[in-house]
Design a protein around this motif. Structure first.
Motif, mmCIF file in Angstrom:
data_model
loop_
_atom_site.group_PDB
_atom_site.id
_atom_site.type_symbol
_atom_site.label_atom_id
_atom_site.label_comp_id
_atom_site.label_asym_id
_atom_site.label_seq_id
_atom_site.Cartn_x
_atom_site.Cartn_y
_atom_site.Cartn_z
ATOM 1 N N TYR A 1 0.777 10.645 13.201
ATOM 2 C CA TYR A 1 1.124 9.465 12.328
ATOM 3 C C TYR A 1 2.518 8.881 12.519
ATOM 4 O O TYR A 1 2.727 7.819 12.417
ATOM 5 N N PHE B 1 -6.196 13.000 1.000
ATOM 6 C CA PHE B 1 -6.454 11.710 1.692
ATOM 7 C C PHE B 1 -7.477 10.824 0.896
ATOM 8 O O PHE B 1 -7.323 9.560 0.694
ATOM 9 N N THR C 1 1.838 8.414 1.787
ATOM 10 C CA THR C 1 1.103 9.049 3.142
ATOM 11 C C THR C 1 2.226 9.735 4.048
ATOM 12 O O THR C 1 1.917 10.611 4.502
ATOM 13 N N THR C 2 3.162 9.410 3.886
ATOM 14 C CA THR C 2 4.372 10.248 4.888
ATOM 15 C C THR C 2 4.621 11.437 4.089
ATOM 16 O O THR C 2 4.582 12.428 5.199
ATOM 17 N N THR D 1 -6.241 8.317 -2.146
ATOM 18 C CA THR D 1 -5.581 7.250 -1.875
ATOM 19 C C THR D 1 -6.683 6.044 -1.250
ATOM 20 O O THR D 1 -6.442 4.800 -1.348
ATOM 21 N N ARG E 1 -5.330 10.223 11.857
ATOM 22 C CA ARG E 1 -3.807 10.333 11.342
ATOM 23 C C ARG E 1 -3.154 9.093 12.358
ATOM 24 O O ARG E 1 -2.503 8.331 11.938
ATOM 25 N N THR F 1 -7.859 6.571 6.692
ATOM 26 C CA THR F 1 -7.534 7.444 5.667
ATOM 27 C C THR F 1 -8.842 8.167 4.993
ATOM 28 O O THR F 1 -8.824 9.454 4.883
ATOM 29 N N LEU G 1 2.031 3.087 -0.807
ATOM 30 C CA LEU G 1 1.042 4.060 -0.192
ATOM 31 C C LEU G 1 1.350 4.505 1.114
ATOM 32 O O LEU G 1 1.417 5.599 1.596
ATOM 33 N N GLN H 1 -4.290 6.116 10.934
ATOM 34 C CA GLN H 1 -3.147 5.462 9.787
ATOM 35 C C GLN H 1 -1.834 5.016 10.231
ATOM 36 O O GLN H 1 -1.304 4.091 9.736
ATOM 37 N N GLY I 1 4.228 11.692 -3.542
ATOM 38 C CA GLY I 1 3.595 12.514 -2.304
ATOM 39 C C GLY I 1 3.825 13.908 -2.427
ATOM 40 O O GLY I 1 2.756 14.586 -2.073
#
Length: 446
Positions: free
Chosen positions: A61, A175, A32-33, A178, A112, A96, A28, A115, A158
């Protein structure tokens, strides 16, 4: 007899079940990156963001994640790895959801940032929990193979999901997709990740503040070092990190004790990991640009054509522990870095009218194989022999090393790209990989 067999099977399954939870958390974080980057044009249009605000959707982030990794790992050692992991995962999940519901730039950037903080707490503690769960040997090697495989798969997923979801369902979907996974993971971790014994002690507030602010300033400065403000940030970051290093010599319980670098090959492994991530980030940044701007691929096609690279990383990450049983680790690592160098050098020769089958497939497979092997070996070496009380620190250190190395590498490779000559970027990455191969043979002789 039957009861004993059931209990034995449960004991055998429990570590693998816990590994699945922790590896999914790593998946995850990597997902997310990369998933948001592909959806940035839709985000800008949907919230009517300025160019500066859009950049902070990424920076909020990246900066907090990279800067807080050392602190996150140390908090895990002091207060309990499981406790900090769960707190980070809860913050990550809530942030998220908030990002998906954001109605303006401030809400989205704040989410962000949340996160990033959550990821900085859960990423190093997840790795530390894996290291504690699996002692040195074949079991740990297998676990590190899984860790490398999910890292490679998360990056590819991703890119692909970001393009598909934002194009079909809108940017908020990147978003929302996830959130149920993270919620399920939070419940599973509560029941399946066993509590650990905290080391105790305190975290020096001045050290934590100086290293966090210093890393934020350095990573930001490297992100656009042509800008005057960014160069000033770079200088300020260097001063803050100097303050941090001086402080470490004077406190009783330093945030990063010198002893961590005297264990096994922790120092060389982290140095090589910084070089590896410089190549990793550079490859995943410039390859889609070459595909879209030079070859004319759409974002979706560019994402799909990176699947061989991701699958090669995943497959060789999985296979590396088996290679270690046949060959010395130094040989396996050196071979991986040579393969990475060859793949990048091959990619640097891709022409402006190149095709996927003739010019991209072969070097992608070769470079991916090298990345998978090197990532697993260096992750293992970065924690080999580290005492249990410092496992969170080891996890935070190697993750922070990756972030800083990636930022430095991307700044350097961006500087060598002139007029859209992406071949120069791949050549530069190949030189970094070749230097890594040479250094690995020198530093890891025994």
């Amino acid at each position: 007899m039957t009861t004993s067999l059931v209990h034995a099977a449960t004991r055998t399954a429990a570590p693998n079940r816990t590994l699945a939870v922790l590896a999914t958390a790593q998946f995850l974080v990597v997902l997310t990156t990369s998933i948001v980057n592909v959806a940035l044009p839709q985000v800008r249009a949907g919230l009517d963001l300025s160019a500066a605000a859009l950049s902070w959707v990424v920076n909020a982030y990246v900066l907090l994640f990279g800067a807080l990794l050392l602190l996150g790992g140390r908090l895990g050692d002091v207060h309990g790895l499981r406790r900090v992991f769960l707190a980070g995962l809860a913050l990550f999940t809530g942030s998220t959801l908030a990002a998906g519901l954001a109605g303006n730039a401030v809400m989205l950037i704040g989410a962000r940032a949340g996160q990033g903080i959550g990821a900085a707490l859960l990423a190093p503690t997840a790795l530390a929990l894996v290291l504690r769960l699996f002692p040195a040997g074949a079991a740990r090697g297998t676990a590190m193979g899984v860790w490398g495989a999910v890292s490679g798969a998360g990056g590819a997923a991703g890119v692909i999901l970001g393009g598909l979801l934002s194009g079909i369902l809108g940017w908020r979907a990147v978003f929302f997709v996830t959130v149920p996974v993270a919620l399920t993971l939070l419940v599973a971790a509560w029941y399946w990740v066993e509590p650990d014994q905290p080391r105790g002690g305190t975290v020096d507030a001045l050290s934590a503040l100086s290293v966090t602010a210093g890393l934020i300033a350095v990573i930001y400065g490297l992100s656009d070092w042509h800008d005057v403000t960014a160069r000033g940030s770079l200088v300020a970051g260097a001063l803050l990190l100097t303050v941090f290093m001086i402080r470490q010599q004077r406190v009783v319980d330093p945030l990063v004790p010198r002893r961590i670098f005297t264990v096994g090959r922790v120092g060389p492994a982290n140095a090589l990991m910084s070089l590896l991530d410089a190549v990793w980030i550079g490859l995943f940044f410039f390859l889609p640009l070459y595909q879209q701007r030079t070859l004319g691929y759409s974002p979706a096609v560019a994402g799909v054509t990176q699947l061989p690279l991701a699958l090669s990383i995943t497959a060789l990450s999985w296979a590396t522990p088996r290679l270690d049983r046949l060959l010395p680790r130094r040989t396996v690592l050196g071979g991986g870095l040579v393969a990475l160098t060859a793949g990048l050098a091959w990619l640097s020769r891709a022409p402006h009218d190149g095709t996927f089958l003739a010019d991209l497939l072969g070097p992608s497979l070769l470079a991916g194989a090298g990345l998978g092997v090197a990532f697993v070996e260096l992750t293992s070496l970065s924690a080999a022999g580290v005492p249990a009380g410092d496992s969170g620190l080891a996890g935070g250190l190697v993750n922070a090393t990756r972030q800083v190395g990636g930022a430095v590498g991307l700044a350097v490779l961006t500087a060598v790209v002139a007029g859209g000559d992406y071949g120069a970027a791949f050549t530069g990455a190949a030189l970094i990989a070749a230097a890594s191969a040479v250094l690995s043979l020198i530093w890891l002789r025994s």
